[in-house]
Design an enzyme around this catalytic site. Structure first.
Site, PDB file in Angstrom:
ATOM      1  N   ASP A  99       5.213  -3.470   4.923  1.00 41.59           N
ATOM      2  CA  ASP A  99       4.825  -4.715   4.265  1.00 41.59           C
ATOM      3  C   ASP A  99       6.057  -5.570   3.998  1.00 41.59           C
ATOM      4  O   ASP A  99       7.070  -5.435   4.686  1.00 41.59           O
ATOM      5  CB  ASP A  99       4.075  -4.405   2.962  1.00 41.59           C
ATOM      6  CG  ASP A  99       2.932  -5.375   2.712  1.00 41.59           C
ATOM      7  OD1 ASP A  99       3.219  -6.519   2.356  1.00 41.59           O
ATOM      8  OD2 ASP A  99       1.767  -4.980   2.882  1.00 41.59           O
ATOM      9  N   HIS A 330       3.550  -9.335  -1.983  1.00 40.61           N
ATOM     10  CA  HIS A 330       2.452  -8.670  -1.289  1.00 40.61           C
ATOM     11  C   HIS A 330       2.663  -7.162  -1.184  1.00 40.61           C
ATOM     12  O   HIS A 330       1.768  -6.361  -1.485  1.00 40.61           O
ATOM     13  CB  HIS A 330       2.322  -9.295   0.098  1.00 40.61           C
ATOM     14  CG  HIS A 330       1.094  -8.922   0.853  1.00 40.61           C
ATOM     15  ND1 HIS A 330       1.044  -7.822   1.689  1.00 40.61           N
ATOM     16  CD2 HIS A 330      -0.121  -9.513   0.936  1.00 40.61           C
ATOM     17  CE1 HIS A 330      -0.156  -7.747   2.242  1.00 40.61           C
ATOM     18  NE2 HIS A 330      -0.880  -8.767   1.810  1.00 40.61           N
ATOM     19  N   SER A 517      -5.890  -7.085   3.140  1.00 35.09           N
ATOM     20  CA  SER A 517      -4.617  -6.497   2.733  1.00 35.09           C
ATOM     21  C   SER A 517      -4.785  -5.598   1.519  1.00 35.09           C
ATOM     22  O   SER A 517      -3.966  -4.710   1.281  1.00 35.09           O
ATOM     23  CB  SER A 517      -3.605  -7.597   2.404  1.00 35.09           C
ATOM     24  OG  SER A 517      -3.170  -8.245   3.567  1.00 35.09           O
TER      25      SER A 517
END
EC number: 3.4.14.10
Length: 1502
Positions: A99, A330, A517
Site C-alpha cells: 500500500d 490509505h 480497499s
C-alpha cells in the site's frame, strides 16, 4: 442439460447444513434455492443481531457496542469466531500490506494481542525515498563534516565509527511526504514567512512616505537624482508585491549521514530546517541514530509541526539510505482494518489483532502514491524474504488484458509454489459490468474482494439517515465481473467501510474510509483468523483449498438476480462456516494416505525467508512445521485451470464463457472446455499420479448443456459445453457448470465454469450486425413489488439487471430506445443492454425525473468493451444530482455493431425513493471514408501529407439514421518530436531488494534522450509501444525522469501513464529506466523511440480548412474560397469534403519538415443542447519540405552588392586577412608558442587594418574569453578594457547616429550596402561598450577585494607585532603585479594595460560614462542581452529594486546569458546579495533554499 439431484432433504435441513459450513446452496436446484437462500439469510441476520447483542454485553457499554460496528466484524462472522476461539486472533500470522506505507507510530499498530511487536518491518519498495550516500568524507579537527547540501554539520562525539568514514547525502522533505501533508506544511510555513513579508512591506511603504514628506514636489521636477531615488523606493514596494506572487516553497532540506558503528550500519538526519531558525533544534548531533527497522524497530519523527514518522533503512553497504515515509493515509487505514489492536477499546480492534504486519510501500511518492512495477515486484520479494503468510493489496488499475503480465506471473508463482495467500481489492469502478480491476479482479491466483455495506456499518460508520435494508447491499461503486475473458472477477465480498487508524500526521487517530480497499483487508483479516487456528493446530492449507472453503461457505447475496454472482462473487464470506468446512475437509483428508515427501528445490526465484529478529509467535512451532512441510515438497493438492474456446474458432481463449456482442447470441454456440489440474513446480511424480478426480457435471441453467460426468487426471481433460441463448429475452443471463466430486458432493464444486450471456435490445428501424429483425424496445418497467422481490431476504435491493418484458407501443422515433420509467430506492441499479446500430458514432441520453421530494444522486455508466482495451477507454462515467421534475441530457461516443451497457443507479446513501419517468437513448451516425489527394486510395486513413496539399474525404449518414446536422471542423493540436536514445546502459541489479534466486537477475536498461526545444510549452513524453500498461505489461516496470538539460533540475517523474509537463526553451534531458530479468529483451530495446508531444491547444492549435469541393481547395491559395459550413445529412446521404491545404505560415516554428502534427476532425452536432458530438476522427499532418527562399532578389543581396565593385587584388588581400583572423580565433593563449603567434598576427593586422572592426572585435572576445585565472586578474581585466576602447574608437558614433536617425531611403544596392555597414558598426559598438562596462565593474570589485585583504593583513600583522613592540610592516599598494601567465605579451603591449587602480580612477566615474554611451544605442533595462549588466550597474548605484527587476526579466528570458547552470546560479547568488542589501532576509533565505532544487549537484536517483 444434465442435472444431479441432491435428494429430497427439506429446506430447513439444508439451511442447517449450510450453517455448519457445507456449501449446499450451490447444490440445490433452482426451485429450492430461493427458499434455501431466504432461510439462510434469515438465520444469518439473526446471527448478526445475536452477535451485536453479545458484543454489547461483552463491553458493558451500549455506546461502545454501537460504534464497534464502525469496524465491521459481525457481518463476516469474525466476532463470533473470536468469541469462540479467542486465541485464534491472528497470532503467528504475518501479513504484508502492499500500500502507501504504514505509519509505525499509528494508534493500534504498536503491539499484538499477545504483546509482540505489531509491525515487523517497514520497507519502501518504490525507491522514492532513496538518498545517494555514496559520497564519503571525514570529520575535521573540530568534529564536523561538510554535508551534501554544503552545510557544516557537527558529529556527535559519542557515535562510534571505527573507520572514520562518514557517508553524506541530502533529500528534500517534500520529496518524501504525502501531497496532503505537503499542502499543510506549506500553509503553515507560509504563515511564518508572511510575517516577515508584512514587516518588509511596511518598512518599504514607510520609507517611501518619509521621502515624500521630506521632498518637495519642486525638487522632484528639477532634480533627476531625486526622481531616481523616489522611483527606487516605489520600486521596492512594487517589487515586494510582485515577489509575493512568485512565492515558491521548496521545502526543508535534510542532510543525511550514514556510517558503520562496528556492528551495524546507522544513519542520522539533520532536520534543523524543519524547526524555527535560531532555535537550535534538529541539529545532526542531537539525532538519535537509527538502523534498519527490522533490527531494532525504532522510528523517528521529523518535527512537532508535521508529526510525520519515518523509518531509516541502509542499503547496498551504506551507499543508499532509504527514508521510508508513507505517501498517504490509505496504507495505515488498511493495516488497521486488518490487524489493529486497541487493548483499551477491543471494539475498535481490527479483524485479526494478533497478526503481525510487514509494511511494503508500493505507492511512489514521486507519482502522488501511484504504484509502479518496481514497487510491486519488490513487494513480492519482501514477502518471500519475510516468510509472509498473507498479502493484502488494496491497489489496482484497469487493464487491457486480464491475467497476464510480468507482475501477475511472479505473484502467481508466489501463491502457487509458496502457499502465500494474496487478497486484493476488486476495484471501485462499478456498477457497470466488466469493471473489475487488475490485479485483484482479473487474476486467477488472487482473491478479488467486492465491497458490501450492512445496516450496522451504515449507521455507525457512515451516519446515514436511513440504514440499508436488513440484508445489506453492495456499494454501488464496487466493481463487477466478469472479466473480458469470462472469469467471474469478484471472488467474494466483505464490508467495504471502516473507521480505522490513520497516520499521526493527519492530526487524528482514526478516520472513515470506504472502498474495496477496505473490504480487501477485512477479508484478509478474516483469513488470518483461519490461518491462526490452522497454524496453532499444525495444519497446512494451500491458497486454492482455502479459496474453495471461503467460496463454498459464503453467504449468497442477490437472490436469483442474474448479476448476483458478478456483483457479490460467491457472497459475503463467513469465517465460522469456513472454519467448520476446513475442519471437515481436513478430517476427510486424513482418511487418505499422504503422499511421500518430494525432493525438490523451491522453483520460485527469491531468497529463503530470513529468520525473524523478534521472538516468534505462539504458533511458531506450528508455523515452522508448516514451513518445513512446504519446504519438504509435500503437495497440498491440485488447483484447476479452465480454458474455454469456441468450437468455431472464433474469439480468444477464455477462463469462462462471455457472450456479449449481438452476433454471439443469435444461435447456439459450442465451446471446448479444457480442465487442467495444476501442482506446484517440482511436485513429485507420485503426486501427479494421485490426481484422479471423478466428477459429476451440472449446469445451473436450462440454456446450457454439458456432459453428466468427467474423470480428470493430471494431464487434464476436455469436454463440450453447448450454450443456446437464441430464445433468451433481452438482458443479462448468468449460469455455471459445476464440477462436483461424486464421493464428496457436500464439499461443494471442485471448480466452476462461469457463463455470462448478454442479449442486447435491438434498436427499432436500425439493421444490426446480426442481420435479425429489430425488436420493439419500449420497455414495461418492473413493478415496485418486483424490484423488492428481486432481492427480498438476500440483500440485493440494488441488483435489478433488466431481464425485462418487451411491448410494442410508445417508441419515440427512429433509432430511439425508450427505457423508462424506472423506480429507485437507495442502492437500486438498472442495467440495460442495447445493440448499437452499425454506423452509429454517438448516442444522446435523456433523463426526466418524476416528482419527488429531495434531490437524488444518480450514477450513470455507458460501457462498451473492445479487444485489448480497458473499459475505462470507452466508458461514459458520470454522476448527476436530479431534483424532482428536472431533466438531464448527456452524450457518449459509441462503436457501431457492439453492445452498449447503460447502467443507472441511485447512490446507496442518497435517501428516499425516486423515479425516472423517461429514459431515452437515441443513436446518430456520421461515417467517414478518406481518399488520397488524387482520389486513388480509398480507406479510413486521415493522414494528410503536406506535399499532397489536400485530402478528399467522403462523409455519409447510415441509411437508418434520422437527419443529422454536421459542421466540419479540423484542427491540429499536437506536434510530435521523435527522439532516439543518445546514451544507453544495461546493468544487473545486485541489491538484496532486487535479488532473485535460481540464478535469475533483474537488469535495468537506462536510456538517455536529449533535445533542444525552440518553443516553450506543455510537452508529454510518450512511449507508444509500452505506455498505458502496469499489471498487464510484459516488462517489470518503466520510470521516466524529465530534467532541465542545463541545470539538471528534476521537472517531472512519470510512469506508464504519461502526463504533460511545462518546459522552457532550451535543453531538456529525459532518462528512462526499464527493468526485467531477460537481458536479451532489454538489449533489443536500446533504440526505443520516445515521442515528445507538444500541446498546441494553448495557442488555439492549427486550423485545417475544410472545403466542400476540389475547386474551393484549389482556389484557397488565393483566398477566394470559403470553407464548408454547417449542412444537413439525411439518411443515406453522402457528401465529399476536402481537408487542406494547411497554411504553412500558421505552422509552429518547430514544425520542421518531416515532423508530424496530429489533431481531430469533428463532424456531427448534437440534436439537443447544441455543441459538437462526442465522436471525433484523428487527423495527422506530415510537414512538407520548406519552400525555397532563393531568387527573391533579397536574401544575400547586401553581401553581393558589397563585393560587386571590388578589384581581384583587394578581394585576395581581404581573404588573406580574414583567414588570419580565423587562425587567431582558434589559437590558445594558454600555450606560449600559440600566444606568440597570436601577438604577431594581431600586430601585423592592426598595422595594416587599424580600424577593421572584425579584427578588433575578435581581439576583444579573445581577451574576454581567457582562462578564469587570467581573465579575473588585474592585467586580464585591464586587457579587456583597453581592447574594448579600441573597438569604440574605431566606430564613428556621430556618423552612425546620423544615419540611424534618418528615415530609410530608397531600397537601392548602395543603401543596402551602407545599411549593412552601419548595422555592423552599431553591433560592434554595443558589444564593446557592454564588455567594457562589465570589465570596469569587475575592476572595481577586484580593487575592493584587494583593499579588504590588505586591510585584513595589516590588522593581523599589527596584532602579531604588538606583543614585541614592533610596528606592522607597511604594504606597498602600488607594487607592480607579477607577470600573469597566459596573457599574450605583444597584445598586452599593443593595448598598454595599466594597473586596475589606474584604470578605475583615471576618470571620475568610468562605469557611468560607459553606460551612458551604451544607453544611447540600446535599452539596457529591457533587452535580455544587457539585463545582467544593467542589474549590476543599478546595484552599484544602490538601486536594488531596479536591479532585481532586471534580473527577474533575465531569468524569464531564453537569453544565452542564462543558458548554463553556472550562469543561472550566478544570477541567483546576485539576487541573494541584493535581498540582503535590502534587508529582506526572508527572501535571501528562500533564494538559497531554492538553489538546492534548481541546481542539484547530481542527477536524481532512478
Amino acid at each position: 442439460m444434465h442435472c444431479l439431484r441432491i435428494g429430497a432433504q427439506p429446506i430447513r435441513y439444508l439451511a442447517t447444513r449450510t450453517r455448519a459450513g457445507l456449501p449446499v446452496i450451490a447444490l440445490a436446484r433452482p426451485s429450492q434455492r430461493r427458499l434455501l437462500v431466504a432461510a439462510t439469510v434469515s438465520r444469518d441476520r439473526s446471527i448478526w443481531e445475536e452477535e451485536r447483542v453479545e458484543d454489547g454485553s461483552m463491553l458493558e457499554d451500549e455506546v461502545a457496542a454501537l460504534f464497534s460496528h464502525a469496524m465491521p466484524k459481525a457481518e463476516i462472522g469474525a466476532l463470533k469466531f473470536l468469541q469462540t476461539y479467542p486465541e485464534y486472533d491472528g497470532r503467528g500470522v504475518k501479513i504484508c500490506i502492499f500500500d502507501t506505507g504504514v505509519d509505525p507510530g499509528a494508534a493500534g499498530l504498536q503491539i499484538t494481542s499477545d504483546g509482540k511487536p505489531k509491525i515487523l518491518d517497514v520497507i519502501d519498495c518504490t525507491g522514492s525515498g532513496d538518498v545517494d550516500t555514496s559520497r564519503v568524507t571525514a570529520a575535521d579537527a573540530e568534529g564536523c563534516v561538510v554535508g551534501a547540501s554544503g552545510r557544516r554539520l557537527r558529529i556527535n562525539p559519542e557515535w562510534a565509527n571505527p573507520t572514520g568514514e562518514w557517508r553524506v547525502g541530502c533529500k528534500h522533505v517534500y520529496d518524501l511526504i504525502s501531497r496532503t501533508l505537503v499542502t499543510r506544511l506549506k500553509d503553515e510555513r507560509k504563515k511564518k514567512w508572511e510575517e516577515s513579508q508584512r514587516r518588509a512591506v511596511a518598512e518599504a511603504v514607510a520609507a517611501l512616505a518619509r521621502f515624500d514628506k521630506c521632498t518637495p514636489a519642486s525638487k522632484l521636477g528639477s532634480d533627476p537624482e531625486a526622481r531616481r531615488e523616489r522611483g527606487e523606493l516605489e520600486g521596492r514596494v512594487n517589487m515586494l508585491k510582485e515577489l509575493a506572487k512568485q512565492y515558491e516553497d521548496p521545502g526543508p532540506l535534510l542532510d543525511c549521514v550514514v556510517w558503520h558503528d562496528g556492528s551495524v550500519w546507522r544513519a542520522a538526519l539533520d532536520t534543523s530546517q524543519l524547526h524555527p531558525p535560531g532555535s537550535g533544534r534538529g541539529a545532526l548531533a542531537d539525532f538519535k541514530p537509527l538502523t534498519n527497522y527490522a533490527l531494532e524497530r525504532q522510528y523517528g519523527t521529523f518535527s512537532e509541526l508535521d508529526s510525520c514518522n519515518f523509518v531509516l533503512n541502509i542499503l547496498d553497504s551504506g551507499r543508499t539510505l532509504s527514508i521510508v515515509v508513507d505517501c498517504g493515509a490509505h496504507g495505515t487505514h488498511v493495516a488497521g482494518i486488518t490487524a489493529a489492536h486497541f487493548p483499551e477499546d477491543p471494539g475498535s480492534n481490527g479483524i485479526a489483532p494478533g497478526a503481525q504486519i510487514i509494511s511494503c510501500k508500493i505507492g511512489d511518492t514521486r507519482l502522488g502514491s501511484m504504484e509502479t512495477g518496481t514497487g510491486v515486484v519488490r513487494g513480492l520479494i519482501a514477502a518471500r524474504q519475510h516468510g509472509a503468510h498473507l498479502i493484502n493489496m488494496s491497489y489496482g488499475e484497469p487493464t487491457t488484458t486480464p491475467n497476464v503480465g510480468r507482475f501477475i506471473s511472479l505473484a502467481t508463482e508466489l501463491v502457487r509454489n509458496h502457499n502465500v495467500i494474496f487478497v486484493a481489492s476488486a476495484g471501485n469502478a462499478g456498477p457497470a459490468l466488466s469493471t473489475v480491476g487488475a490485479p485483484g479482479g482479473t487474476s486467477s491466483a488472487l482473491f478479488g474482494v467486492g465491497a458490501f455495506v450492512s445496516p450496522q456499518l451504515a449507521t455507525a460508520g457512515h451516519s446515514v439517515l436511513e440504514a440499508p435494508p436488513p440484508q445489506g447491499l453492495q456499494y454501488n461503486w464496487s466493481s463487477r465481473g466478469p472479466t473480458p475473458d469470462g472469469h467471474v472477477g469478484v471472488a467474494f465480498s466483505a464490508p467495504g467501510g471502516a473507521i480505522a487508524p490513520v497516520p499521526q500526521w493527519t492530526q487524528q487517530r482514526r478516520q472513515l474510509m470506504n472502498g474495496t480497499s477496505m473490504s480487501s483487508p477485512n477479508a484478509c483479516g478474516g483469513i488470518a483468523l483461519l490461518l491462526s487456528g490452522l497454524l496453532t493446530r499444525g495444519s497446512v492449507i494451500s491458497p486454492h483449498r482455502l479459496r474453495r472453503a471461503l467460496e463454498n461457505t459464503a453467504l449468497p447475496l442477490g437472490g436469483d438476480a442474474p448479476d448476483a454472482v458478478l456483483t457479490y462473487g460467491r457472497g459475503l464470506i463467513q469465517i465460522g462456516a469456513a472454519w467448520d468446512y476446513l475442519l471437515h475437509d481436513s478430517e476427510a483428508a486424513q482418511q487418505t494416505p499422504p503422499s511421500p515427501p518430494e525432493v525438490s528445490t523451491p522453483p520460485f526465484p527469491w531468497p529463503s525467508p530470513s529468520p525473524p529478529s523478534s521472538s516468534p509467535p505462539s504458533a511458531s512451532s506450528a508455523s515452522s512445521a508448516s514451513s518445513a512441510v512446504s519446504a519438504s515438497g509435500v503437495c497440498p493438492g491440485p488447483w484447476y485451470e479452465l480454458e474455454a474456446v469456441c468450437a468455431e474458432g472464433r474469439g480468444p481463449k477464455g477462463r469462462g464463457i462471455y457472450m456479449r456482442e449481438p452476433h454471439e447470441t443469435t444461435k447456439a454456440q459450442s465451446y471446448r472446455i479444457t480442465v487442467t489440474p495444476k501442482l506446484r513446480e517440482g511436485a513429485a511424480n507420485s503426486s501427479r499420479l494421485d490426481v484422479e478426480d471423478r466428477l459429476a457435471l451440472e449446469a445451473t441453467v436450462p440454456w446450457v448443456t454439458c456432459p453428466p460426468a468427467l474423470m480428470v487426471h493430471s494431464g487434464g481433460r476436455s469436454f463440450e459445453v453447448l450454450v443456446d441463448p437464441s430464445r433468451l429475452p433481452p438482458g443479462l443471463h448468468y449460469g455455471e457448470v459445476l464440477a462436483l466430486e461424486v464421493e464428496a458432493r457436500e464439499r461443494g464444486p471442485l471448480f466452476r465454469l462461469p457463463i455470462t450471456v448478454i442479449k442486447p435490445l435491438q434498436v427499432p428501424g436500425a439493421v444490426t450486425s446480426t442481420g435479425g429483425p429489430p425488436a420493439a424496445v419500449c420497455l414495461a418497467p418492473l413493478p415496485a413489488h418486483g424490484i423488492k422481490s428481486a432481492g427480498a431476504g438476500v440483500g440485493a435491493v440494488a441488483a435489478v439487471s433488466g431481464n425485462v418484458e418487451v411491448n410494442g407501443g410508445g417508441c419515440n422515433g427512429v433509432a430511439t430506445v425508450s427505457l423508462g420509467p424506472m423506480s429507485f430506492t437507495p442502492g437500486t441499479e438498472y442495467r440495460r443492454f442495447v445493440a448499437v446500430p452499425p454506423g452509429a458514432t454517438w448516442a444522446e441520453l435523456t433523463l426526466r425525473a418524476a416528482a419527488y421530494d429531495t434531490p437524488k444522486l444518480f450514477l450513470i455508466r455507458g460501457t462498451q468493451l473492445r479487444p485489448e482495451s480497458s473499459y475505462r477507454q470507452h466508458e461514459l462515467r458520470t454522476q448527476v444530482t436530479l431534483s424532482g421534475g428536472s431533466e438531464y441530457l448527456t452524450s457518449l461516443g459509441v462503436r457501431g455493431g457492439a453492445t452498449l451497457e447503460l447502467t443507472l443507479a441511485q447512490f446507496w446513501s442518497s435517501q428516499g425513493a425516486s423515479q425516472l419517468q423517461e429514459v431515452e437513448l437515441t443513436f446518430y451516425g456520421v461515417e467517414l471514408c478518406a481518399e488520397g489527394g488524387s482520389g486513388s486510395r480509398p480507406g479510413t486513413d486521415l493522414a494528410l501529407e503536406g506535399a499532397e496539399v489536400a485530402k478528399k474525404v467522403l462523409v455519409s449518414a447510415p441509411t437508418w439514421s434520422r437527419s443529422t446536422r454536421i459542421k466540419p471542423e479540423a484542427k491540429l493540436t499536437c506536434l510530435h518530436i521523435p527522439l532516439r536514445p543518445v546514451e544507453t546502459s544495461l546493468e544487473p541489479l545486485t541489491e538484496d531488494r532486487d535479488a532473485l534466486t535460481d540464478g535469475r537477475v533483474i537488469y535495468r536498461l537506462l536510456l538517455t534522450y536529449k533535445t533542444s526545444l525552440s518553443e516553450a510549452g506543455k510537452y508529454k513524453p510518450c512511449l507508444p509501444l509500452i505506455n498505458e500498461q502496469v499489471y498487464d505489461s510484459p516488462l517489470e516496470s518503466q520510470l521516466l525522469l524529465v530534467h532541465d538539460g542545463s541545470t539538471r533540475q528534476l521537472l517531472s517523474v512519470q510512469d506508464s501513464n504519461p502526463e504533460s509537463v511545462s518546459l522552457k526553451k532550451g535543453e531538456v534531458l529525459l532518462r528512462l529506466a526499464l527493468r526485467h530479468d531477460n537481458q536479451e529483451l532489454l538489449d533489443k530495446m536500446r533504440g526505443l523511440p520516445l515521442v515528445l508531444k507538444r500541446n498546441l491547444d494553448n495557442g488555439g492549435g492549427v486550423t485545417v480548412p475544410v472545403y466542400g469541393s476540389r475547386r474551393d481547395a484549389i482556389l484557397a491559395a488565393g483566398g477566394s474560397a470559403s470553407p464548408a459550413g454547417e449542412m444537413l445529412l439525411r439518411a443515406g446521404d453522402g457528401v465529399p469534403l476536402w481537408l487542406g491545404p494547411v497554411p504553412e505560415d500558421k505552422l509552429p516554428k518547430d514544425a520542421v519538415p518531416g515532423r508530424l502534427l496530429t489533431g481531430r476532425l469533428t463532424l456531427g452536432q448534437l440534436k439537443r443542447g447544441g455543441g459538437t458530438a462526442p465522436h471525433e476522427f484523428t487527423v495527422s499532418y506530415l510537414v512538407p519540405p520548406a519552400a525555397s527562399t532563393s531568387g527573391n532578389g533579397n536574401g544575400n543581396g547586401a553581401k553581393d552588392d558589397k563585393a560587386a565593385d571590388k578589384a581581384p587584388a583587394e578581394k585576395l588581400n581581404e581573404a588573406i586577412r580574414d583567414a588570419k583572423i580565423k587562425v587567431m580565433k582558434e589559437l590558445k593563449l594558454s600555450e606560449p608558442d600559440q600566444a606568440e603567434l597570436y601577438d604577431k598576427l594581431f600586430s601585423e593586422l592592426r598595422a595594416s587594418y587599424p580600424g577593421h572592426l572584425p579584427l578588433l572585435l575578435e581581439h576583444l572576445k579573445k581577451m574576454d574569453g581567457q582562462e578564469v585565472s587570467v581573465r579575473s586578474s588585474r592585467s586580464g581585466i585591464a586587457a579587456v578594457i583597453e581592447a574594448a576602447k579600441l573597438v569604440v574608437a574605431a566606430v564613428d558614433g556621430g556618423a552612425l547616429a546620423a544615419f540611424l536617425g534618418v528615415k530609410a531611403a530608397e531600397d537601392t544596392p548602395e543603401h543596402r550596402k551602407l545599411k549593412a555597414e552601419m548595422e555592423e558598426r552599431k553591433s560592434a559598438l554595443v558589444e564593446a561598450l557592454s564588455r567594457q562596462a562589465t570589465a570596469l565593474l569587475e575592476a572595481e570589485e577586484l580593487q575592493e577585494k584587494e583593499k579588504e585583504k590588505k586591510e585584513g593583513e595589516a590588522a593581523a600583522a599589527e596584532a602579531a607585532d604588538v606583543g614585541e613592540g614592533q610596528p606592522a610592516e607597511p604594504t606597498d599598494g602600488a607594487e607592480a603585479e607579477e607577470a600573469t601567465p597566459g596573457v599574450a605579451s605583444g597584445a598586452a603591449a599593443a593595448v598598454a594595460p595599466a594597473p586596475v587602480a589606474a584604470a578605475a580612477s583615471s576618470e571620475k566615474d568610468a562605469v557611468a560614462e560607459v553606460m551612458q554611451e551604451l544607453r544611447k544605442w540600446v535599452d539596457t533595462a529591457s533587452e535580455p542581452a544587457h539585463l545582467l549588466l544593467h542589474a549590476k550597474v543599478e546595484a552599484r548605484a544602490k538601486r536594488y529594486a531596479s536591479a532585481l527587476k532586471a534580473l527577474d526579466k533575465l531569468m524569464g528570458s531564453d537569453d544565452k546569458a542564462v543558458a548554463s547552470a553556472a550562469a543561472r546560479r550566478d544570477v541567483s547568488n546576485l539576487k541573494r546579495k541584493l535581498y540582503d542589501s535590502l534587508g529582506w532576509t526572508h527572501w535571501a533565505s528562500l533564494e538559497k533554499d531554492l538553489q538546492a532544487t534548481r541546481f542539484p549537484e547530481e542527477l536524481a536517483l532512478i
